[in-house]
Motif scaffolding. Sequence first.
Motif, short mmCIF file in Angstrom:
data_model
loop_
_atom_site.label_atom_id
_atom_site.label_comp_id
_atom_site.label_asym_id
_atom_site.label_seq_id
_atom_site.Cartn_x
_atom_site.Cartn_y
_atom_site.Cartn_z
N HIS A 183 0.88 -1.17 0.00
CA HIS A 183 0.00 0.00 0.00
C HIS A 183 0.91 1.22 0.00
O HIS A 183 1.86 1.30 0.78
N TYR A 184 0.64 2.16 -0.89
CA TYR A 184 1.45 3.37 -0.96
C TYR A 184 1.01 4.36 0.10
O TYR A 184 -0.17 4.60 0.29
N THR A 185 1.98 4.92 0.80
CA THR A 185 1.72 5.92 1.82
C THR A 185 2.36 7.24 1.41
O THR A 185 3.35 7.26 0.68
N LYS A 186 1.80 8.33 1.88
CA LYS A 186 2.35 9.65 1.57
C LYS A 186 3.28 10.15 2.66
O LYS A 186 3.89 11.21 2.51
N VAL A 187 3.40 9.40 3.74
CA VAL A 187 4.25 9.78 4.87
C VAL A 187 5.45 8.84 4.92
O VAL A 187 5.29 7.63 5.07
N ARG A 188 6.65 9.40 4.81
CA ARG A 188 7.87 8.60 4.75
C ARG A 188 8.07 7.77 6.01
O ARG A 188 8.51 6.62 5.94
N SER A 189 7.76 8.29 7.15
CA SER A 189 8.01 7.58 8.41
C SER A 189 7.07 6.39 8.60
O SER A 189 7.34 5.51 9.42
N PHE A 190 5.99 6.31 7.84
CA PHE A 190 5.07 5.17 7.95
C PHE A 190 5.53 3.98 7.12
O PHE A 190 5.03 2.87 7.28
N ALA A 191 6.47 4.19 6.21
CA ALA A 191 6.92 3.13 5.31
C ALA A 191 7.62 2.02 6.07
O ALA A 191 8.32 2.26 7.05
N GLY A 192 7.40 0.80 5.61
CA GLY A 192 8.07 -0.34 6.20
C GLY A 192 7.13 -1.53 6.35
O GLY A 192 5.98 -1.49 5.93
N CYS A 193 7.65 -2.57 6.99
CA CYS A 193 6.88 -3.79 7.19
C CYS A 193 5.90 -3.64 8.33
O CYS A 193 6.18 -2.94 9.31
N LYS A 194 4.79 -4.31 8.19
CA LYS A 194 3.80 -4.35 9.26
C LYS A 194 3.99 -5.68 9.99
O LYS A 194 3.83 -6.73 9.41
N GLN A 195 4.38 -5.60 11.24
CA GLN A 195 4.64 -6.84 11.99
C GLN A 195 3.86 -6.92 13.24
O GLN A 195 3.30 -6.09 13.76
#
Length: 118
Positions: free
Chosen positions: A106-118
Amino acid sequence: MLSLLLSFLLWILPAGRVAPHPLGSVDPCKIYGSVYLETDPNRANNCFAVVYIEPEQAFADLLVFNETNKLFADKAGLWCPSENREFADYTLFVTADRSRADFAIHYTKVRSFAGCKQ
């Protein structure tokens, strides 16, 4: 004669062919850098993984932020879109069928939200 035979074998064997991996064996947390998204089903065999673009953030395995500079795409989920598949670190095939994908993004517009969901 042997070099001629080897040259012929290299010519007839498909280049860049990668053995298929079991579904779900690709770790999306290790994908970062320049990424080329392939949409042509005829070229799907040469892709690293199959990805589904999830419209809802809650159901995605990886949140992706598009970086404009490849140097800043240095962590999971930070991708710099590549216009040429030969220069990309990863080539991913985009599918419209969620059940055929190795993972969902899913594309996010906030850089700090990027990454794996664990």
